[in-house]
Design a protein around this motif. Structure first.
Motif, PDB file in Angstrom:
ATOM      1  N   ASP A  46       0.879  -1.178   0.000  1.00 38.80           N
ATOM      2  CA  ASP A  46       0.000   0.000   0.000  1.00 38.80           C
ATOM      3  C   ASP A  46       0.911   1.222   0.000  1.00 38.80           C
ATOM      4  OD1 ASP A  46      -2.090   1.707   0.274  1.00 38.80           O
ATOM      5  OD2 ASP A  46      -2.501   1.209   2.376  1.00 38.80           O
ATOM      6  N   THR A  47       1.351   1.645  -1.166  1.00 30.43           N
ATOM      7  CA  THR A  47       2.348   2.723  -1.242  1.00 30.43           C
ATOM      8  C   THR A  47       1.660   4.091  -1.190  1.00 30.43           C
ATOM      9  OG1 THR A  47       2.384   3.206  -3.612  1.00 30.43           O
ATOM     10  CG2 THR A  47       3.589   1.239  -2.901  1.00 30.43           C
ATOM     11  N   ALA A  48       2.488   5.116  -1.053  1.00 20.52           N
ATOM     12  CA  ALA A  48       1.968   6.492  -1.037  1.00 20.52           C
ATOM     13  C   ALA A  48       1.213   6.792  -2.339  1.00 20.52           C
ATOM     14  CB  ALA A  48       3.127   7.456  -0.841  1.00 20.52           C
ATOM     15  N   ARG A  49       1.508   6.023  -3.414  1.00 21.17           N
ATOM     16  CA  ARG A  49       0.841   6.260  -4.714  1.00 21.17           C
ATOM     17  C   ARG A  49      -0.156   5.160  -5.061  1.00 21.17           C
ATOM     18  NH1 ARG A  49       6.297   6.694  -6.253  1.00 21.17           N
ATOM     19  NH2 ARG A  49       7.091   8.683  -5.568  1.00 21.17           N
ATOM     20  N   GLY A  50      -0.652   4.459  -4.056  1.00 22.15           N
ATOM     21  CA  GLY A  50      -1.639   3.396  -4.297  1.00 22.15           C
ATOM     22  C   GLY A  50      -0.983   2.033  -4.287  1.00 22.15           C
ATOM     23  N   PRO A  51      -1.803   0.947  -4.320  1.00 18.86           N
ATOM     24  CA  PRO A  51      -1.243  -0.411  -4.248  1.00 18.86           C
ATOM     25  C   PRO A  51      -0.297  -0.688  -5.424  1.00 18.86           C
ATOM     26  CG  PRO A  51      -3.656  -0.454  -4.093  1.00 18.86           C
ATOM     27  CD  PRO A  51      -3.276   0.953  -4.418  1.00 18.86           C
ATOM     28  N   LEU A  94      -7.862  -5.320  -2.562  1.00 20.33           N
ATOM     29  CA  LEU A  94      -6.776  -5.372  -1.569  1.00 20.33           C
ATOM     30  C   LEU A  94      -5.846  -4.187  -1.790  1.00 20.33           C
ATOM     31  CD1 LEU A  94      -6.045  -9.189  -1.892  1.00 20.33           C
ATOM     32  CD2 LEU A  94      -6.926  -8.047   0.160  1.00 20.33           C
ATOM     33  N   LYS A  95      -5.400  -3.608  -0.683  1.00 18.41           N
ATOM     34  CA  LYS A  95      -4.426  -2.506  -0.795  1.00 18.41           C
ATOM     35  C   LYS A  95      -3.020  -3.078  -0.646  1.00 18.41           C
ATOM     36  CE  LYS A  95      -6.971   1.594   0.458  1.00 18.41           C
ATOM     37  NZ  LYS A  95      -8.342   1.080   0.706  1.00 18.41           N
ATOM     38  N   SER A  96      -2.851  -3.909   0.383  1.00 20.65           N
ATOM     39  CA  SER A  96      -1.588  -4.639   0.504  1.00 20.65           C
ATOM     40  C   SER A  96      -1.974  -6.118   0.493  1.00 20.65           C
ATOM     41  CB  SER A  96      -0.862  -4.260   1.788  1.00 20.65           C
ATOM     42  OG  SER A  96      -1.599  -4.700   2.888  1.00 20.65           O
ATOM     43  N   ALA A  97      -1.086  -6.941  -0.040  1.00 24.17           N
ATOM     44  CA  ALA A  97      -1.453  -8.357  -0.196  1.00 24.17           C
ATOM     45  C   ALA A  97      -0.213  -9.221  -0.360  1.00 24.17           C
ATOM     46  CB  ALA A  97      -2.337  -8.533  -1.428  1.00 24.17           C
ATOM     47  N   TYR A  98      -0.403 -10.499  -0.110  1.00 21.17           N
ATOM     48  CA  TYR A  98       0.577 -11.511  -0.466  1.00 21.17           C
ATOM     49  C   TYR A  98      -0.048 -12.277  -1.635  1.00 21.17           C
ATOM     50  CZ  TYR A  98       4.187 -15.027   0.241  1.00 21.17           C
ATOM     51  OH  TYR A  98       5.266 -15.859   0.083  1.00 21.17           O
ATOM     52  N   ILE A  99       0.680 -12.431  -2.693  1.00 20.72           N
ATOM     53  CA  ILE A  99       0.137 -13.083  -3.894  1.00 20.72           C
ATOM     54  C   ILE A  99       0.898 -14.401  -4.076  1.00 20.72           C
ATOM     55  CG2 ILE A  99      -0.454 -12.775  -6.341  1.00 20.72           C
ATOM     56  CD1 ILE A  99       0.226  -9.765  -5.965  1.00 20.72           C
ATOM     57  N   ARG A 100       0.160 -15.479  -4.310  1.00 20.63           N
ATOM     58  CA  ARG A 100       0.782 -16.800  -4.341  1.00 20.63           C
ATOM     59  C   ARG A 100       0.405 -17.544  -5.637  1.00 20.63           C
ATOM     60  NH1 ARG A 100       2.551 -19.832  -0.265  1.00 20.63           N
ATOM     61  NH2 ARG A 100       4.264 -18.422  -0.559  1.00 20.63           N
ATOM     62  N   PRO A 101       0.975 -17.148  -6.787  1.00 15.71           N
ATOM     63  CA  PRO A 101       0.689 -17.907  -8.019  1.00 15.71           C
ATOM     64  C   PRO A 101       1.232 -19.333  -7.896  1.00 15.71           C
ATOM     65  CG  PRO A 101       1.914 -15.878  -8.484  1.00 15.71           C
ATOM     66  CD  PRO A 101       1.935 -16.066  -7.002  1.00 15.71           C
ATOM     67  N   ARG A 289      16.318   1.910   3.225  1.00 16.51           N
ATOM     68  CA  ARG A 289      16.106   2.223   1.805  1.00 16.51           C
ATOM     69  C   ARG A 289      15.047   1.283   1.203  1.00 16.51           C
ATOM     70  NH1 ARG A 289      18.752   5.757  -1.531  1.00 16.51           N
ATOM     71  NH2 ARG A 289      18.507   5.294  -3.742  1.00 16.51           N
ATOM     72  N   PHE A 290      15.133   0.021   1.575  1.00 17.88           N
ATOM     73  CA  PHE A 290      14.154  -0.967   1.086  1.00 17.88           C
ATOM     74  C   PHE A 290      12.735  -0.538   1.504  1.00 17.88           C
ATOM     75  CE2 PHE A 290      11.642  -4.829   1.916  1.00 17.88           C
ATOM     76  CZ  PHE A 290      11.686  -5.436   0.666  1.00 17.88           C
ATOM     77  N   LEU A 291      12.574  -0.202   2.790  1.00 15.71           N
ATOM     78  CA  LEU A 291      11.234   0.148   3.291  1.00 15.71           C
ATOM     79  C   LEU A 291      10.722   1.431   2.619  1.00 15.71           C
ATOM     80  CD1 LEU A 291      11.576  -0.677   7.113  1.00 15.71           C
ATOM     81  CD2 LEU A 291      10.435  -2.041   5.358  1.00 15.71           C
ATOM     82  N   HIS A 292      11.633   2.357   2.332  1.00 15.28           N
ATOM     83  CA  HIS A 292      11.201   3.589   1.667  1.00 15.28           C
ATOM     84  C   HIS A 292      10.813   3.334   0.206  1.00 15.28           C
ATOM     85  CE1 HIS A 292      12.750   5.683   5.231  1.00 15.28           C
ATOM     86  NE2 HIS A 292      11.872   6.607   4.878  1.00 15.28           N
TER      87      HIS A 292
END
Ligand SMILES: Cc1ncc(COP(=O)(O)O)c(C=O)c1O
Length: 309
Positions: A46-51, A94-101, A289-292
């Motif tokens: 869920d980033t500052a600019r949308g999912p 979903l705004k944030s998600a775990y995706i499991r193809p 840096r990763f989290l940002h």
């Protein structure tokens, strides 16, 4: 027991969005009998600019490598499956998600190779929080070295992310938890550091970031590749290095890297405190840096985020 998963409404299955509860397979499917499924684990943030999905094409490309290694072409292109991931996140709001193809051998053949069983492709997505506990990212985790080794090269192909391989990961994880640790670091059959049960491992030695090379026992992690790029951007030296077990005990810093785990500091191994027993300065810079980047607070200069739209 109630499922601990935060169920979503739809799952993408073989080209269609179907209700979550209908996405079933037969108990005699080859994948159920013999573990013949290849899969991915991908995070949408869920980033500052949308999912937005982190390194989506790279994950789908690794899925394609896995299905090629196990000779199970799903009949979908990488572009199709990138789209399926975006569609399933969008359909479930979903705004944030775990995706499991997953690409798996379904019901039909009773032989262990499953040639003749249909190949099924599914893409579930759901809301999922911190993998190693809510304090892990800030405070770090206590781990042990596993008594279980990773599989030798040319046995289970380490570059494939295949369900059957995770029986080894489960042994590593269950032992760690039984002994009171959050995770474990496993060695190769030759006693060289390999990786965690579901994450790559990094050390800081002589002010350099080091990680084991991809030698057949460990997964070529996408977060691992991102750590290389971030270290490079921060002008921190980074390289692959074969590490004996004891290098873990004397490292300045240690951390895990993986999609579920993100960048998690390791504060002790086998009860030996690493550094000051808290997140070290180099881990902190890389994690920050990763989290940002995943939060969308700094420019996505490497094009790692695919907006869900
Ligand atoms: C065994 C194993 N190693 C490493 C990783 C980290 O890979 P990635 O960063 O691509 O999630 C994972 C997670 O997928 C894994 O299951």
């Amino acid at each position: 027991m109630a499922a601990s998963i935060d169920e979503a409404e739809y799952i993408w299955k073989n080209g269609e969005l179907i209700p979550w509860a209908d996405a079933t397979v037969h108990v005699l499917s080859t994948a159920v009998q013999f573990g013949s499924s290849v899969f991915e684990g991908i995070r949408c943030y869920d980033t500052a600019r949308g999912p937005a999905v982190f390194r989506l094409p790279e994950h789908i490309h690794r899925l394609r490598n896995s299905w090629r290694i196990y000779r199970m072409d799903p009949g979908y292109s990488e572009v199709d499956l990138v789209q399926a991931c975006l569609d399933v996140v969008r359909a479930n709001h979903l705004k944030s998600a775990y995706i499991r193809p997953m690409v798996l051998r379904g019901y039909g053949s009773m032989t262990m190779d499953g040639i003749g069983s249909p190949i099924e492709t599914v893409v579930p997505a759901w809301k999922w929080g911190a993998y190693l506990g809510k304090d892990a990212l800030a405070k770090g985790v206590d781990v042990c070295v596993s008594s279980w080794a990773r599989a030798a090269s040319n046995t289970f192909p380490g570059m494939a992310k295949a369900a059957g391989h995770y029986n080894n990961a489960a042994l590593i994880k269950m032992e760690a938890q039984r002994l009171g640790y959050v995770e474990a670091i496993a060695l190769t059959p030759n006693g060289i550091v390999s990786e965690g049960s579901g994450q790559n491992v990094f050390a800081v030695i002589d002010d350099q970031v080091v990680t084991p090379p991809i030698e057949g026992s460990n997964l070529q992690g996408i977060t691992r590749a991102s750590v290389f790029q971030i270290a490079h951007d921060l002008k921190i030296p980074v390289k692959e290095m074969l590490m004996p077990r004891e290098a873990l005990y004397s490292a300045q810093e240690l951390f895990f890297a993986g999609t579920a785990t993100e960048i998690t500091p390791i504060r002790s191994v086998d009860d030996i405190e690493i550094g000051a027993g808290a997140m070290g300065p180099i881990t902190s810079q890389i994690q920050d840096r990763f989290l940002h980047i995943i939060g969308g607070q700094i420019d996505d200069v490497h094009g790692w985020l695919t907006p869900v739209g």
